[in-house]
Design a protein around this motif. Structure first.
Motif, PDB file in Angstrom:
ATOM      1  N   VAL A 199      45.919  41.183  30.268  1.00 50.93           N
ATOM      2  CA  VAL A 199      44.609  40.592  30.008  1.00 50.93           C
ATOM      3  C   VAL A 199      43.516  41.632  30.271  1.00 50.93           C
ATOM      4  N   ARG A 200      42.356  41.359  29.708  1.00 44.50           N
ATOM      5  CA  ARG A 200      41.154  42.133  30.019  1.00 44.50           C
ATOM      6  C   ARG A 200      40.110  41.166  30.512  1.00 44.50           C
ATOM      7  N   TYR A 201      39.516  41.496  31.645  1.00 45.57           N
ATOM      8  CA  TYR A 201      38.504  40.637  32.247  1.00 45.57           C
ATOM      9  C   TYR A 201      37.113  41.096  31.843  1.00 45.57           C
ATOM     10  N   ALA A 202      36.162  40.173  31.920  1.00 46.34           N
ATOM     11  CA  ALA A 202      34.770  40.488  31.612  1.00 46.34           C
ATOM     12  C   ALA A 202      34.296  41.603  32.537  1.00 46.34           C
ATOM     13  N   GLY A 203      33.690  42.600  31.980  1.00 42.18           N
ATOM     14  CA  GLY A 203      33.201  43.728  32.772  1.00 42.18           C
ATOM     15  C   GLY A 203      34.264  44.782  33.030  1.00 42.18           C
ATOM     16  N   GLY A 204      35.505  44.498  32.675  1.00 45.50           N
ATOM     17  CA  GLY A 204      36.582  45.467  32.877  1.00 45.50           C
ATOM     18  C   GLY A 204      36.843  46.274  31.622  1.00 45.50           C
ATOM     19  N   LYS A 205      37.225  47.518  31.806  1.00 42.76           N
ATOM     20  CA  LYS A 205      37.489  48.389  30.669  1.00 42.76           C
ATOM     21  C   LYS A 205      38.973  48.474  30.350  1.00 42.76           C
ATOM     22  N   THR A 206      39.812  48.233  31.347  1.00 46.41           N
ATOM     23  CA  THR A 206      41.246  48.446  31.171  1.00 46.41           C
ATOM     24  C   THR A 206      42.004  47.126  31.093  1.00 46.41           C
ATOM     25  N   TRP A 207      43.201  47.207  30.577  1.00 47.12           N
ATOM     26  CA  TRP A 207      44.117  46.076  30.552  1.00 47.12           C
ATOM     27  C   TRP A 207      44.814  45.990  31.905  1.00 47.12           C
ATOM     28  N   THR A 208      45.164  44.776  32.299  1.00 48.01           N
ATOM     29  CA  THR A 208      45.850  44.562  33.563  1.00 48.01           C
ATOM     30  C   THR A 208      46.683  43.288  33.472  1.00 48.01           C
ATOM     31  N   PHE A 209      47.557  43.087  34.423  1.00 44.42           N
ATOM     32  CA  PHE A 209      48.256  41.816  34.517  1.00 44.42           C
ATOM     33  C   PHE A 209      47.262  40.783  35.044  1.00 44.42           C
ATOM     34  N   PRO A 210      47.470  39.497  34.736  1.00 45.91           N
ATOM     35  CA  PRO A 210      46.547  38.476  35.250  1.00 45.91           C
ATOM     36  C   PRO A 210      46.497  38.485  36.772  1.00 45.91           C
ATOM     37  N   LYS A 211      45.301  38.326  37.313  1.00 42.62           N
ATOM     38  CA  LYS A 211      45.103  38.381  38.767  1.00 42.62           C
ATOM     39  C   LYS A 211      44.194  37.240  39.215  1.00 42.62           C
ATOM     40  N   ARG A 268      50.890  46.514  45.555  1.00 43.09           N
ATOM     41  CA  ARG A 268      50.185  47.785  45.777  1.00 43.09           C
ATOM     42  C   ARG A 268      48.943  47.526  46.606  1.00 43.09           C
ATOM     43  N   ARG A 269      48.512  48.565  47.283  1.00 42.49           N
ATOM     44  CA  ARG A 269      47.314  48.494  48.105  1.00 42.49           C
ATOM     45  C   ARG A 269      46.186  49.153  47.321  1.00 42.49           C
ATOM     46  N   ARG A 270      45.119  48.413  47.104  1.00 42.10           N
ATOM     47  CA  ARG A 270      43.991  48.920  46.324  1.00 42.10           C
ATOM     48  C   ARG A 270      43.161  49.881  47.150  1.00 42.10           C
ATOM     49  N   LYS A 271      42.683  50.921  46.491  1.00 40.46           N
ATOM     50  CA  LYS A 271      41.776  51.875  47.122  1.00 40.46           C
ATOM     51  C   LYS A 271      40.599  52.059  46.181  1.00 40.46           C
ATOM     52  N   SER A 272      39.403  52.007  46.709  1.00 42.21           N
ATOM     53  CA  SER A 272      38.231  52.149  45.863  1.00 42.21           C
ATOM     54  C   SER A 272      37.082  52.744  46.654  1.00 42.21           C
ATOM     55  N   SER A 273      36.495  53.796  46.110  1.00 34.43           N
ATOM     56  CA  SER A 273      35.295  54.350  46.727  1.00 34.43           C
ATOM     57  C   SER A 273      34.050  53.691  46.128  1.00 34.43           C
ATOM     58  N   LEU A 274      34.201  53.067  44.957  1.00 32.31           N
ATOM     59  CA  LEU A 274      33.071  52.402  44.308  1.00 32.31           C
ATOM     60  C   LEU A 274      32.777  51.036  44.921  1.00 32.31           C
ATOM     61  N   HIS A 275      33.826  50.313  45.297  1.00 27.67           N
ATOM     62  CA  HIS A 275      33.680  48.962  45.841  1.00 27.67           C
ATOM     63  C   HIS A 275      34.228  48.946  47.267  1.00 27.67           C
ATOM     64  N   PRO A 276      33.362  49.032  48.269  1.00 25.92           N
ATOM     65  CA  PRO A 276      33.836  49.161  49.645  1.00 25.92           C
ATOM     66  C   PRO A 276      34.660  47.976  50.147  1.00 25.92           C
ATOM     67  N   GLY A 277      34.462  46.781  49.647  1.00 34.92           N
ATOM     68  CA  GLY A 277      35.218  45.619  50.114  1.00 34.92           C
ATOM     69  C   GLY A 277      36.645  45.579  49.612  1.00 34.92           C
ATOM     70  N   GLU A 293      48.772  51.322  38.197  1.00 32.63           N
ATOM     71  CA  GLU A 293      49.398  50.004  38.072  1.00 32.63           C
ATOM     72  C   GLU A 293      50.773  50.120  37.417  1.00 32.63           C
ATOM     73  N   TRP A 294      50.882  50.968  36.391  1.00 31.23           N
ATOM     74  CA  TRP A 294      52.163  51.167  35.720  1.00 31.23           C
ATOM     75  C   TRP A 294      53.215  51.735  36.685  1.00 31.23           C
ATOM     76  N   CYS A 295      52.837  52.710  37.484  1.00 29.81           N
ATOM     77  CA  CYS A 295      53.766  53.309  38.453  1.00 29.81           C
ATOM     78  C   CYS A 295      54.232  52.260  39.459  1.00 29.81           C
ATOM     79  N   CYS A 296      53.388  51.330  39.793  1.00 30.75           N
ATOM     80  CA  CYS A 296      53.730  50.300  40.771  1.00 30.75           C
ATOM     81  C   CYS A 296      54.749  49.299  40.226  1.00 30.75           C
TER      82      CYS A 296
END
Length: 161
Positions: A46-58, A96-105, A153-156
């Motif tokens: 799926v692709r979510y609003a505001g998202g650029k990439t495809w992902t599994f539903p979350k 997988r454990r998410r890491k993001s420098s853009l979104h601190p939460g 995500e693919w590697c995971c």
């Protein structure tokens, strides 16, 4: 007492002719068709609003809420009430454990991946609500997944598919 064989009469047998089923024409290039690519296993991205990439539903799980309820709620809220997959097992096949420098939460949040199957005879129509988080969806084969998923995500998930 008459023990003679009865006279042979011709039976008329009514034959039932099966209604001719016309072969359903499926366009393999249409990524929204769940029946594309014959009997191969397909995965929903799926692709979510505001998202650029495809992902599994979350979906976010509320603290204390059972995971199965979260998954069923995600399916009905994001994909529409007509989408009812069968969730396999109670354990995720990957995380997988998410890491993001853009979104601190987001730093350190875990994403769990569960398996589900569509069941023949049960509706698998995706009809996202207008204004909902889901913008687009695609049914893809395993070979097509690396072209659409981001590399982390693919590697995971690749070894579990």
């Amino acid at each position: 007492l008459n023990l003679a064989f009865p006279t042979a009469r011709r039976r008329t047998v009514t034959r039932r002719t099966a209604a001719r089923q016309q072969a359903e024409v499926v366009n393999d290039a249409d990524l929204k068709q769940i029946k594309r690519l014959g009997g191969r296993s397909l995965f929903l991205l799926v692709r979510y609003a505001g998202g650029k990439t495809w992902t599994f539903p979350k979906a976010d799980r509320e603290h204390g809420s059972p995971m199965r309820d979260t998954l069923k709620g995600m399916c009905s809220e994001q994909m529409g009430p007509g989408f009812e997959p069968y969730i396999l097992g109670a354990c995720p096949f990957a995380h997988r454990r998410r890491k993001s420098s853009l979104h601190p939460g987001i730093d350190g949040r875990k994403v769990f991946y569960y398996r589900a199957r569509t069941v023949p005879g049960v509706s698998s129509d995706i009809q996202p609500a207008s204004g909902g988080p889901l913008v687009d969806w695609a049914w893809l084969s395993r070979e097509e997944l690396p072209k659409h998923l981001d590399e982390s995500e693919w590697c995971c998930v690749r070894d579990g598919l």
